[in-house]
Write a protein that holds these residues in place. Structure first.
Motif, short mmCIF file in Angstrom:
data_model
loop_
_atom_site.label_atom_id
_atom_site.label_comp_id
_atom_site.label_asym_id
_atom_site.label_seq_id
_atom_site.Cartn_x
_atom_site.Cartn_y
_atom_site.Cartn_z
N PHE A 366 0.83 -1.21 0.00
CA PHE A 366 0.00 0.00 0.00
C PHE A 366 0.86 1.26 0.00
CE2 PHE A 366 -2.38 3.31 2.31
CZ PHE A 366 -3.50 3.40 1.50
N ALA A 367 1.98 1.22 0.71
CA ALA A 367 2.85 2.40 0.82
C ALA A 367 3.38 2.81 -0.55
CB ALA A 367 4.00 2.13 1.78
N ARG A 368 3.69 1.82 -1.41
CA ARG A 368 4.21 2.14 -2.74
C ARG A 368 3.16 2.84 -3.59
NH1 ARG A 368 6.14 -2.71 -6.55
NH2 ARG A 368 3.88 -2.82 -6.90
N LEU A 369 1.90 2.46 -3.42
CA LEU A 369 0.82 3.12 -4.15
C LEU A 369 0.82 4.61 -3.90
CD1 LEU A 369 -1.87 2.97 -5.78
CD2 LEU A 369 -3.02 2.55 -3.60
N MET A 370 1.15 5.00 -2.69
CA MET A 370 1.12 6.42 -2.32
C MET A 370 2.29 7.21 -2.93
SD MET A 370 -1.61 6.72 -0.47
CE MET A 370 -2.38 5.45 -1.48
N ILE A 374 2.95 6.99 -11.57
CA ILE A 374 1.88 6.38 -12.34
C ILE A 374 1.64 4.99 -11.79
CG2 ILE A 374 1.13 5.58 -14.62
CD1 ILE A 374 3.00 7.68 -15.86
N THR A 375 0.39 4.70 -11.47
CA THR A 375 0.01 3.38 -10.98
C THR A 375 -0.92 2.74 -12.00
OG1 THR A 375 0.16 4.05 -8.66
CG2 THR A 375 -1.17 2.10 -9.14
N VAL A 376 -0.66 1.47 -12.32
CA VAL A 376 -1.54 0.70 -13.20
C VAL A 376 -2.20 -0.37 -12.33
CG1 VAL A 376 -1.75 -0.59 -15.35
CG2 VAL A 376 0.08 1.10 -15.09
N THR A 384 -11.94 1.85 -6.01
CA THR A 384 -12.89 2.15 -4.94
C THR A 384 -12.14 2.25 -3.61
OG1 THR A 384 -13.35 -0.18 -4.45
CG2 THR A 384 -14.73 0.88 -6.09
N GLY A 385 -12.52 3.22 -2.81
CA GLY A 385 -12.07 3.29 -1.43
C GLY A 385 -10.62 3.64 -1.20
N VAL A 386 -9.86 3.91 -2.25
CA VAL A 386 -8.43 4.22 -2.11
C VAL A 386 -8.21 5.69 -2.42
CG1 VAL A 386 -6.12 3.74 -2.96
CG2 VAL A 386 -7.74 1.86 -2.71
N ASP A 387 -7.57 6.38 -1.51
CA ASP A 387 -7.32 7.81 -1.69
C ASP A 387 -5.84 8.04 -1.95
OD1 ASP A 387 -9.98 8.12 -1.05
OD2 ASP A 387 -9.58 8.45 1.07
N ILE A 388 -5.51 8.51 -3.15
CA ILE A 388 -4.12 8.78 -3.55
C ILE A 388 -3.93 10.29 -3.55
CG2 ILE A 388 -2.38 8.49 -5.35
CD1 ILE A 388 -3.93 6.05 -6.32
N ALA A 389 -3.06 10.76 -2.68
CA ALA A 389 -2.83 12.20 -2.58
C ALA A 389 -2.32 12.76 -3.90
CB ALA A 389 -1.83 12.49 -1.46
N ASN A 390 -2.86 13.92 -4.31
CA ASN A 390 -2.44 14.64 -5.52
C ASN A 390 -2.64 13.82 -6.80
OD1 ASN A 390 -1.39 17.07 -4.17
ND2 ASN A 390 0.13 15.65 -3.33
N LEU A 391 -3.67 12.96 -6.79
CA LEU A 391 -4.02 12.23 -8.01
C LEU A 391 -4.70 13.22 -8.97
CD1 LEU A 391 -4.22 9.48 -9.47
CD2 LEU A 391 -6.47 9.21 -8.40
N ARG A 392 -4.06 13.44 -10.12
CA ARG A 392 -4.57 14.43 -11.07
C ARG A 392 -5.31 13.79 -12.23
NH1 ARG A 392 -0.53 17.63 -14.80
NH2 ARG A 392 -1.53 16.37 -16.42
N GLU A 393 -4.85 12.62 -12.65
CA GLU A 393 -5.41 11.98 -13.83
C GLU A 393 -5.77 10.52 -13.56
OE1 GLU A 393 -5.82 13.63 -16.69
OE2 GLU A 393 -4.68 15.43 -16.20
#
Length: 461
Positions: A366-370, A374-376, A384-393
């Motif tokens: 989970f820490a790497r997701l943050m 770019i995450t695929v 759903t239910g996942v909040d990624i800070a500063n997700l623009r696109e």
């Protein structure tokens, strides 16, 4: 959505059943119609559990907005055991519920799918002062059995919040409904109707209720707890019967007052062509229904077609994100299958070796997701239910017609705190040679109506 669910519970002696408290008036009316009046019905009140008192101190940097204070006030209404919070994603459901817990001041259970453990652990430690060792997570029958034993033995001092896997709790209920008062033979020292009593819990928070509403109904039937909070940004089940049962569990009087919807996301549909594609490349055999996993799997068997598709995604990512990316800004690409995700990550890493590009699937940290640029990922893992800070696109490569999924995916995008003037964007792909893609695109106009700032369609060669 499976409709073959039990909407009742059993007692320990297996000779009687529990029905939902909101079903009681319906039952009384039915009995009256068959000449059994209310005065012949014996109603016994079961006392609420005596909960463990505690103190949750919200960090001073967190101050509720006016609308959040109204929601907290509604949750705390003493005459209602349940509160339904259908608050728009990004508007502080978690903070508001944890602030409410600080007012209640009793040990709480947080019931969630296990994939959300990391989110709630972070929320607890970020929101409350000195909370690093005051919570535990429970996943698996052995851990749940040990938790119940500790509760009965008054060995939970210092534990104020318990995050429990709803999958584990389902197995607990299943065991009880199979064994009744013999549930102790498989290791459970207390049955579900006495679970909250054993743990001395006064509050339960249920998150992402749209993911398994039938299970939550069963849990509610067995729960004897002072207050339950139900959280969801998209209370759509896709099944009319299940929706009816959820509306029975959470009728209008349990709903909190909500602010008007804040539309701040741009939505872009991108049309592309695959002139040689055949229906066998995307339709499920025999049923003839669209299946995006098959679409990706068949594409991977054709290297030239796969390369063209990867290059198209690369161009979209470059034009929509990379060309004007600012520090800390992130992008999320949603596909259907792990194999397709892995090859796409490798392709994108080759194009942009200077960026942190990784997959996020079951078992990924989970820490790497943050920290990814770019995450695929998949809709289930990150949509759903996942909040990624500063997700623009967000690039939605998977074609889906689910209203619930589409709105959840839109909700991954929040206003960018570091860049308040930047408008976040959802881009979805539409192959104009696939009738289902075109139909889904038309339906998205309705799904996003009132929820998107602007909606446009573009064509890519």
């Amino acid at each position: 959505m499976v409709t073959k669910k039990k909407y009742y519970g059993i007692t320990e002696d297996r000779r009687s059943i529990f029905i939902h408290r909101n079903s009681f008036p319906i039952l009384v009316k039915h009995l009256a119609n068959i000449n059994i009046p209310m005065e012949k019905i014996n109603v016994i009140d079961i006392p609420l559990v005596e909960a463990h008192k505690t103190e949750y101190i919200v960090k001073s940097k967190y101050q509720l907005y006016d609308y959040q204070e109204i929601i907290r006030e509604d949750i705390l209404r003493p005459h209602l055991a349940s509160a339904r919070v259908d608050l728009q994603t990004g508007k502080g459901k978690t903070l508001t519920s944890l602030s409410t817990a600080s007012v209640i001041g009793e040990r709480m259970v947080i019931m969630v799918p296990p994939k959300y453990f990391g989110i709630w652990e972070k929320a607890l430690t970020d929101t409350y002062e000195d909370f690093g060792i005051r919570y535990i997570t429970i996943s698996g029958s052995a851990e749940l059995q040990m938790l119940i034993n500790r509760g009965i033995e008054n060995d939970l001092d210092g534990i104020d919040a318990i995050i429990i896997s709803n999958v584990t709790y389902r197995a607990y209920i299943d065991a009880f409904e199979r064994l009744g008062d013999q549930i102790h033979t498989v290791g459970y020292s207390a049955p579900p109707p006495r679970f909250h009593e054993a743990l001395k819990v006064g509050l339960q928070i249920n998150d992402e209720i749209q993911e398994d509403p039938g299970l939550l109904f069963r849990i509610d039937i067995y729960s004897n707890v002072k207050k339950q909070i139900y959280l969801s940004a998209t209370p759509f089940t896709g099944n009319d019967y299940v929706t009816k049962m959820i509306d029975l569990m959470l009728p209008p009087e349990t709903a909190v007052r909500l602010p008007s919807y804040d539309s701040y996301i741009n939505v872009v549909g991108v049309l592309y062509s695959e002139s040689e594609i055949k229906s066998k490349d995307y339709l499920t055999p025999f049923k003839n229904t669209y299946n995006h996993a098959r679409y990706e799997t068949e594409m991977m068997k054709n290297p030239k077609r796969l390369l063209r598709y990867n290059q198209m995604l690369g161009r979209i990512l470059h034009g929509q994100f990379i060309v004007d990316k600012l520090p800390e800004q992130k992008a999320l690409v949603l596909c259907a299958t792990v194999a397709f995700i892995n090859q796409l990550v490798e392709f994108l890493q080759g194009l942009h070796p200077d960026l942190a590009i990784n997959e996020h699937v079951s078992g990924s940290p989970f820490a790497r997701l943050m920290t990814n640029d770019i995450t695929v990922s998949t809709i289930k893992s990150s949509g759903t239910g996942v909040d990624i800070a500063n997700l623009r696109e967000v690039i939605l490569a998977q074609a889906t017609d689910s209203k619930k999924d589409n709105i959840q995916i839109l909700g991954r995008l929040r206003k960018l705190k570091l860049y308040p003037d930047v408008i976040p964007r959802l881009t979805y792909l539409v192959c104009q040679n696939i009738p289902q893609h075109c139909s889904y695109a038309r339906n998205k106009v309705q799904h996003f109506l009132g929820k998107a700032k602007n909606m446009v369609m573009k064509r890519i060669s």
